[in-house]
Design an enzyme around this catalytic site. Structure first.
Site, short mmCIF file in Angstrom:
data_model
loop_
_atom_site.label_atom_id
_atom_site.label_comp_id
_atom_site.label_asym_id
_atom_site.label_seq_id
_atom_site.Cartn_x
_atom_site.Cartn_y
_atom_site.Cartn_z
N SER A 1 13.68 99.17 12.73
CA SER A 1 12.29 99.61 12.80
C SER A 1 12.02 100.19 14.19
O SER A 1 12.69 101.13 14.61
CB SER A 1 11.36 98.45 12.45
OG SER A 1 10.04 98.90 12.23
N GLY B 1 9.08 95.62 15.39
CA GLY B 1 7.71 95.11 15.52
C GLY B 1 6.77 96.15 16.07
O GLY B 1 5.82 95.82 16.80
#
Length: 557
Positions: A236, A149
């Site tokens: 990520s 995120g």
């Protein structure tokens, strides 16, 4: 260990990764009453459902509120009474985006779109969740997952990260973690210095993650896990953090395998971090009436208002750890080259079309995020009608396969944001002597039209396969009956590789049908609508739809 012995260990891991006999009840009462270093916790007994035990929302650190805001993470105070750990804790305070929690709690539904562009989550959020098979087995491998995120948004209760299926099928203890985000997680303001090197680092989010790993070390045995076999997995920004944990001098003995997906080693210089903090401080003073010392205003401002300050002033948060010299070396790559890092087996990965998630950044997504979220949420993959590519992609990027089209533009994003950094990270550890570095490329793009062209093998599409979760989530529009057989087969192969890796340090197993060689070789993982297929590949800095097509031809998929 000989090859024969390693093969026996791997075979055993694969045999036990399926359903096992349920644990009827341990000698000392409920199987989900466990005694941790902080106090007793009562979890969920789901033997008749998912075949797992789970403990949700365990506080692992003191709430980072009031005087503990922007302080180094502290261990939570012990408790004596049994704590019910049967609901997820709230997501951390953050600006609402596509992967944020709903404004009214840590769950995923259509209400998430109502939090877009708003302050959501809570400052008191440092909890973790534990999942394990409902068996009596002990000394299971442990997987600690750090969500992504951009280090600005996200929450461990995202349904993609539900650890039940992965725990049961990999026969492991799975832990998912909340950590401070954005302005609360990475903040290097001169006015907040205390003289404590950890607090003064500005790396509060990474210190949270380190504290969660310490909790795992202290308590893995209580949940049937092996504290000497902990794999840290992240995707990520979570992968960026996994790489940071590998170079931090504070993680000695805390991690034994690394699984960084779609991210590499990248840090923020102190000068950049301090310029960001100064910008936030000035904006906070301005919005508070223009008076008062920045540090005092920042400390006293409610968390949701501080998030709104960053939204109103459009201040982009830093997205990587701060290279402070204490928590993270000022030269992280130099530290690896000198051998000052956790030299552990690594299983890294990318999707072929990472960049297709980030069309908003270049004006390629036609709808607003609110409209796009609604379209995706309401889309029925078993009745795919009513949407075309031109409903989702701007005219400037059509046709998608034409010169300057969406495929070409998204491939540039894939290369610039993802592939260069993963190549540098993996090549550096291999040059430093790591001989257990493995890499995969996931090419699955069997979504119903038009999403097969809009997203394809997009960033984070591998997570439902890793966790075995194809229910309602951000990507549930992609998973229908037509592609069920192939994607379930692919998920089985990928979880099989994770199960093998966390046991032996090698992701290869017989069901792949192909030997998995070390970096710069790769394993291409893909599926048709009916079956999964794999083949040996080589990392060449390639990405995008063309690379996926080339891989399919090379593998005769």
């Amino acid at each position: 260990m000989t090859r024969v012995a390693a093969g026996l260990v791997l075979l055993l891991g694969l045999l036990v990764s399926g359903p096992a006999a349920a644990d009827p009840s341990p000698r000392h009462g409920s199987p989900v009453l466990r005694h941790t270093s902080l106090g007793p916790v009562q979890g969920l007994d789901e033997r008749r459902g998912s075949g797992t035990y789970s403990w949700l929302g365990i506080p692992y650190a003191a709430p980072p509120v009031d005087d503990l805001r922007w302080q180094a993470t502290r261990t939570h105070r012990p408790w004596r009474e049994v704590r019910r750990t049967q609901e997820y804790g709230p997501g951390c305070a953050q600006p609402g985006r596509m992967f944020s929690p709903s404004p009214d709690g840590p769950h995923y539904d259509l209400d998430v779109r109502d939090g877009l562009g708003q302050a959501v989550g809570e400052e008191d959020c440092l909890t973790l969740n534990v999942f394990r098979p409902a068996t009596k087995q002990k000394d299971l491998p442990v997987i600690v997952f750090v969500h992504g995120g951009s280090n600005v948004v996200g929450y461990s209760a995202d349904p993609m990260y539900d650890g039940r299926t992965l725990a049961r099928r990999a026969n492991a203890v799975v832990v998912t973690v909340n950590y401070r985000l954005g302005v609360f997680g990475w903040f290097d303001h001169p006015g907040l210095k205390t003289g404590d090197p950890l607090t003064d680092s500005g790396d509060f989010a990474l210190l949270d993650q380190i504290e969660s790993l310490r909790f795992v070390q202290r308590n893995a045995t209580a949940f049937g896990g092996n504290p000497r076999n902990v794999s840290v997995m992240g995707e990520s920004a979570g992968a960026v953090n996994v790489w940071a944990l590998m170079v931090s001098p504070l993680t000695t003995g805390l991690m034994h395998r690394a699984i960084p997906l779609s991210g590499g080693l990248v840090t923020t210089p102190r000068e950049t971090a301090q310029a960001y903090a100064a910008q936030v401080g000035a904006a906070a003073v301005e919005d508070s009436g223009g008076s008062g010392e920045e540090a005092d205003v920042l400390r006293s401002m409610p968390a949701d208002e501080l998030v709104r300050v960053t939204l109103r002033h459009r201040i982009d948060a830093i997205q990587q750890v701060v290279a402070d010299g204490t928590v993270i070396p000022t030269d992280a790559y130099g530290a690896i080259a000198a051998g000052r890092y956790r030299d552990v087996p690594i299983l890294a990965g990318n999707t072929f079309e990472e960049g297709k998630l980030f069309g908003t950044a270049i004006g390629a997504h036609r709808p607003t995020d609110y409209e796009r979220f609604t379209m995706q949420y309401e889309f029925d993959p078993d009745a795919p009608a009513g949407l075309g590519v031109d409903d989702l992609i701007s005219d400037a990027y059509l046709p998608v396969d034409g010169p300057g089209g969406w495929n070409e533009a998204s491939e540039a994003l894939t290369r610039s944001v993802f592939l260069g950094i993963i190549e540098q990270s993996m090549s550096t550890v291999v040059a430093a002597g790591n001989d257990r570095a493995f890499y995969y490329e996931l090419g699955w793009n069997e979504e119903p039209a038009p999403f097969d062209q809009v997203y394809g093998s997009v960033h984070a599409i591998d997570l439902p396969f890793v966790f075995g979760n194809f229910g309602r989530s951000f990507y549930s529009f992609a998973f229908g009956r037509a592609n069920e057989s192939g994607r379930l087969d692919l998920s089985t192969k990928l979880i099989g590789s994770i199960s093998a890796f966390i046991r032996t340090g090698d992701p290869g197993h017989a069901r792949l049908g192909t030997r998995w060689e070390q970096w710069p070789k790769s394993m291409v993982l893909d599926a048709t609508k009916r079956r999964a297929w794999t083949c040996a590949g080589t990392f060449g800095g390639q990405g995008g739809a063309a690379a996926a097509d080339d891989a399919a031809l090379a593998c005769d998929g």
